[in-house]
Every structure is written in structure tokens, then in C-alpha cells.
Write a protein that holds these residues in place. Structure first.
Motif, PDB file in Angstrom:
ATOM      1  N   GLU A  57     -10.333  17.735 -37.188  1.00 18.44           N
ATOM      2  CA  GLU A  57      -8.960  17.694 -36.681  1.00 18.44           C
ATOM      3  C   GLU A  57      -8.972  17.675 -35.148  1.00 18.44           C
ATOM      4  OE1 GLU A  57      -6.007  17.655 -38.532  1.00 18.44           O
ATOM      5  OE2 GLU A  57      -7.191  17.478 -40.349  1.00 18.44           O
ATOM      6  N   TRP A  58      -9.868  18.460 -34.547  1.00 18.04           N
ATOM      7  CA  TRP A  58      -9.989  18.479 -33.092  1.00 18.04           C
ATOM      8  C   TRP A  58     -10.443  17.115 -32.575  1.00 18.04           C
ATOM      9  CZ3 TRP A  58     -13.989  17.795 -29.628  1.00 18.04           C
ATOM     10  CH2 TRP A  58     -13.728  18.185 -28.313  1.00 18.04           C
ATOM     11  N   LEU A  59     -11.428  16.521 -33.249  1.00 18.15           N
ATOM     12  CA  LEU A  59     -11.890  15.189 -32.848  1.00 18.15           C
ATOM     13  C   LEU A  59     -10.780  14.156 -32.962  1.00 18.15           C
ATOM     14  CD1 LEU A  59     -15.474  15.071 -34.386  1.00 18.15           C
ATOM     15  CD2 LEU A  59     -14.877  15.043 -31.951  1.00 18.15           C
ATOM     16  N   HIS A  60     -10.006  14.231 -34.034  1.00 16.69           N
ATOM     17  CA  HIS A  60      -8.869  13.325 -34.205  1.00 16.69           C
ATOM     18  C   HIS A  60      -7.860  13.508 -33.064  1.00 16.69           C
ATOM     19  CE1 HIS A  60      -5.670  10.981 -35.968  1.00 16.69           C
ATOM     20  NE2 HIS A  60      -4.880  12.038 -35.881  1.00 16.69           N
ATOM     21  N   ALA A  61      -7.637  14.748 -32.669  1.00 23.72           N
ATOM     22  CA  ALA A  61      -6.693  15.024 -31.576  1.00 23.72           C
ATOM     23  C   ALA A  61      -7.155  14.381 -30.277  1.00 23.72           C
ATOM     24  CB  ALA A  61      -6.541  16.530 -31.389  1.00 23.72           C
ATOM     25  N   GLN A  62      -8.464  14.292 -30.087  1.00 23.12           N
ATOM     26  CA  GLN A  62      -8.998  13.698 -28.859  1.00 23.12           C
ATOM     27  C   GLN A  62      -8.697  12.199 -28.773  1.00 23.12           C
ATOM     28  OE1 GLN A  62     -10.107  15.731 -26.507  1.00 23.12           O
ATOM     29  NE2 GLN A  62      -9.764  17.377 -27.989  1.00 23.12           N
ATOM     30  N   GLY A  66      -1.000  11.752 -24.740  1.00 22.29           N
ATOM     31  CA  GLY A  66       0.260  12.375 -24.368  1.00 22.29           C
ATOM     32  C   GLY A  66       0.657  13.523 -25.259  1.00 22.29           C
ATOM     33  N   ARG A  67       1.920  13.522 -25.627  1.00 23.68           N
ATOM     34  CA  ARG A  67       2.499  14.601 -26.424  1.00 23.68           C
ATOM     35  C   ARG A  67       1.839  14.709 -27.797  1.00 23.68           C
ATOM     36  NH1 ARG A  67       4.350  19.138 -25.187  1.00 23.68           N
ATOM     37  NH2 ARG A  67       5.403  20.060 -26.926  1.00 23.68           N
ATOM     38  N   ALA A  68       1.469  13.563 -28.392  1.00 22.17           N
ATOM     39  CA  ALA A  68       0.815  13.593 -29.708  1.00 22.17           C
ATOM     40  C   ALA A  68      -0.514  14.343 -29.625  1.00 22.17           C
ATOM     41  CB  ALA A  68       0.592  12.175 -30.229  1.00 22.17           C
ATOM     42  N   ARG A  69      -1.233  14.165 -28.523  1.00 24.09           N
ATOM     43  CA  ARG A  69      -2.509  14.864 -28.335  1.00 24.09           C
ATOM     44  C   ARG A  69      -2.279  16.363 -28.201  1.00 24.09           C
ATOM     45  NH1 ARG A  69      -6.171  16.352 -24.079  1.00 24.09           N
ATOM     46  NH2 ARG A  69      -8.318  16.116 -24.795  1.00 24.09           N
ATOM     47  N   ALA A  70      -1.326  16.733 -27.361  1.00 27.80           N
ATOM     48  CA  ALA A  70      -1.023  18.160 -27.165  1.00 27.80           C
ATOM     49  C   ALA A  70      -0.584  18.802 -28.475  1.00 27.80           C
ATOM     50  CB  ALA A  70       0.044  18.333 -26.089  1.00 27.80           C
ATOM     51  N   ASP A  71       0.249  18.112 -29.253  1.00 25.38           N
ATOM     52  CA  ASP A  71       0.707  18.654 -30.538  1.00 25.38           C
ATOM     53  C   ASP A  71      -0.442  18.806 -31.526  1.00 25.38           C
ATOM     54  OD1 ASP A  71       3.290  18.753 -29.542  1.00 25.38           O
ATOM     55  OD2 ASP A  71       3.984  16.982 -30.655  1.00 25.38           O
ATOM     56  N   ALA A  72      -1.327  17.818 -31.578  1.00 20.61           N
ATOM     57  CA  ALA A  72      -2.469  17.888 -32.497  1.00 20.61           C
ATOM     58  C   ALA A  72      -3.413  19.019 -32.098  1.00 20.61           C
ATOM     59  CB  ALA A  72      -3.201  16.548 -32.540  1.00 20.61           C
ATOM     60  N   ARG A 110      -6.593  25.862 -24.675  1.00 23.72           N
ATOM     61  CA  ARG A 110      -6.890  25.552 -23.267  1.00 23.72           C
ATOM     62  C   ARG A 110      -6.619  24.079 -22.972  1.00 23.72           C
ATOM     63  NH1 ARG A 110     -12.536  28.729 -22.993  1.00 23.72           N
ATOM     64  NH2 ARG A 110     -11.694  30.811 -22.596  1.00 23.72           N
ATOM     65  N   ASP A 111      -6.989  23.218 -23.908  1.00 22.76           N
ATOM     66  CA  ASP A 111      -6.735  21.787 -23.723  1.00 22.76           C
ATOM     67  C   ASP A 111      -5.239  21.487 -23.689  1.00 22.76           C
ATOM     68  OD1 ASP A 111      -9.463  21.344 -23.658  1.00 22.76           O
ATOM     69  OD2 ASP A 111      -9.571  20.522 -25.694  1.00 22.76           O
ATOM     70  N   VAL A 112      -4.465  22.174 -24.523  1.00 20.81           N
ATOM     71  CA  VAL A 112      -3.007  22.009 -24.492  1.00 20.81           C
ATOM     72  C   VAL A 112      -2.480  22.441 -23.125  1.00 20.81           C
ATOM     73  CG1 VAL A 112      -0.794  22.772 -25.453  1.00 20.81           C
ATOM     74  CG2 VAL A 112      -2.708  22.282 -26.984  1.00 20.81           C
ATOM     75  N   ALA A 113      -2.972  23.568 -22.643  1.00 16.89           N
ATOM     76  CA  ALA A 113      -2.530  24.065 -21.331  1.00 16.89           C
ATOM     77  C   ALA A 113      -2.857  23.063 -20.227  1.00 16.89           C
ATOM     78  CB  ALA A 113      -3.180  25.415 -21.033  1.00 16.89           C
ATOM     79  N   ALA A 114      -4.048  22.484 -20.288  1.00 14.11           N
ATOM     80  CA  ALA A 114      -4.466  21.537 -19.254  1.00 14.11           C
ATOM     81  C   ALA A 114      -3.660  20.245 -19.301  1.00 14.11           C
ATOM     82  CB  ALA A 114      -5.952  21.221 -19.404  1.00 14.11           C
ATOM     83  N   ALA A 115      -3.215  19.872 -20.496  1.00 16.81           N
ATOM     84  CA  ALA A 115      -2.487  18.609 -20.666  1.00 16.81           C
ATOM     85  C   ALA A 115      -0.977  18.770 -20.505  1.00 16.81           C
ATOM     86  CB  ALA A 115      -2.799  18.025 -22.048  1.00 16.81           C
ATOM     87  N   SER A 116      -0.519  19.998 -20.381  1.00 18.90           N
ATOM     88  CA  SER A 116       0.922  20.251 -20.341  1.00 18.90           C
ATOM     89  C   SER A 116       1.341  20.757 -18.969  1.00 18.90           C
ATOM     90  CB  SER A 116       1.294  21.280 -21.408  1.00 18.90           C
ATOM     91  OG  SER A 116       0.908  20.820 -22.684  1.00 18.90           O
ATOM     92  N   ARG A 117       2.630  20.720 -18.758  1.00 19.03           N
ATOM     93  CA  ARG A 117       3.177  21.143 -17.474  1.00 19.03           C
ATOM     94  C   ARG A 117       4.041  22.376 -17.630  1.00 19.03           C
ATOM     95  NH1 ARG A 117       4.860  15.668 -14.352  1.00 19.03           N
ATOM     96  NH2 ARG A 117       3.024  14.493 -14.944  1.00 19.03           N
ATOM     97  N   ASP A 118       4.301  22.977 -16.512  1.00 18.67           N
ATOM     98  CA  ASP A 118       5.265  24.048 -16.377  1.00 18.67           C
ATOM     99  C   ASP A 118       5.043  25.182 -17.366  1.00 18.67           C
ATOM    100  OD1 ASP A 118       6.422  22.542 -14.317  1.00 18.67           O
ATOM    101  OD2 ASP A 118       7.705  21.472 -15.733  1.00 18.67           O
TER     102      ASP A 118
END
Length: 152
Positions: A57-62, A66-72, A110-118
Motif C-alpha cells: 500500500e505504501w509503494l502504491h502511494a508513492q 498530490g492530494r491522492a498521494r497524501a491521502d494514500a 512524516r511523508d504526509v507532513a512533508a507533502a502537506s501545507r499549513d
């Protein structure tokens, strides 16, 4: 994030999380508590939770953007949190350590945090930093507070 207090399921999960935090010796701030309640609510009917392979699932998320990556990635982090906290025997059955799920889930947050703002990015940075405490709270809900060592 506001504390979730509407609906019977939300109230039940909130009470369980608060009790688990108290028994596990891991007091949670309002944002972490609310997010953990949200995760429990969101995945309460996930019949595939234990069937998924989180590394895949993590590999698929990679592969997403954008938002789809952060959500996955958020989903991987959430599922690893639930597995590590509520179903630790799955790690043994899959012949991996409990830290496998903790590390994978924390890394996903951590990856979600790095890819997201605010505030969203800040929330996930905070959740990643306190991931082991969240797992410990879930273990305390199960009645197994010694299963996860406190964060150092």
C-alpha cells in the motif's frame, strides 16, 4: 481540530481513547486525541484492514501525486496505527516485529507532513512524532499497556 462529541460511536471512542491515554500513561493533546477518535470511526467497518499488505500500500502511494498521494499515505499510517495498537499478533503471524508497523506508519505520517501545507502538515508531523504514544494508547484500550515501550 475540535474534540469529537457527536454521536454514540464518537462518544464511545472518545471515552475509550481518554481512558487508554490515562491507563497507558500517555496523555494526548486535543488534536492527537481527536485524530485517534477519527481513525477509529473511519476504519470501524474496514473488513480488509488485516488482509492488506501495508508495504505494498505504501509503494502504491508513492506512485500517486498530490492530494491522492497524501491521502494514500495517511491511510497507510492509519492502518499501521490500528494494526500495531489493536492487532499486534498480526505482526507475529506475518513474522515481522511490531516496530515494523510502527516505523512504516510513522514514516507514512512524516511523508504526509512533508507533502502537506499549513495546519494539515503540522498535524501529521505531530502525529508522526507521537506515533508510539498513539500505539500505546490503543494497547491500553486493549488492556495491554506493557506491549509497547514508551517513546524515548
Amino acid at each position: 481540530m475540535h474534540t469529537l462529541t457527536q454521536g454514540a460511536a464518537a462518544e464511545l471512542y472518545q471515552a475509550l481513547v481518554r481512558d487508554g491515554a490515562r491507563r497507558g500513561g500517555c496523555p494526548l493533546d486535543e488534536a492527537s486525541e481527536s485524530y485517534l477518535v477519527f481513525v477509529l470511526l473511519r476504519h470501524q467497518r474496514d473488513g480488509m484492514l488485516l488482509a492488506r499488505t501495508q508495504a505494498l500500500e505504501w509503494l502504491h502511494a508513492q506512485e500517486c501525486f498530490g492530494r491522492a498521494r497524501a491521502d494514500a499515505l495517511r491511510d497507510v499510517g492509519d492502518r499501521c496505527l490500528l494494526i500495531a495498537g489493536l492487532y499486534p499478533a498480526l505482526a507475529e503471524r506475518r513474522r515481522v516485529s511490531l516496530d515494523y508497523f510502527v516505523d512504516l506508519g510513522r514514516g507514512a505520517y512524516r511523508d504526509v507532513a512533508a507533502a502537506s501545507r499549513d495546519a494539515y502538515g503540522e498535524l501529521f508531523a505531530q502525529l508522526a512524532a507521537g506515533y508510539r504514544e498513539l500505539v500505546r494508547v490503543l494497547h491500553a484500550i486493549r488492556g495491554d499497556v506493557d506491549a509497547v515501550r514508551p517513546a524515548h
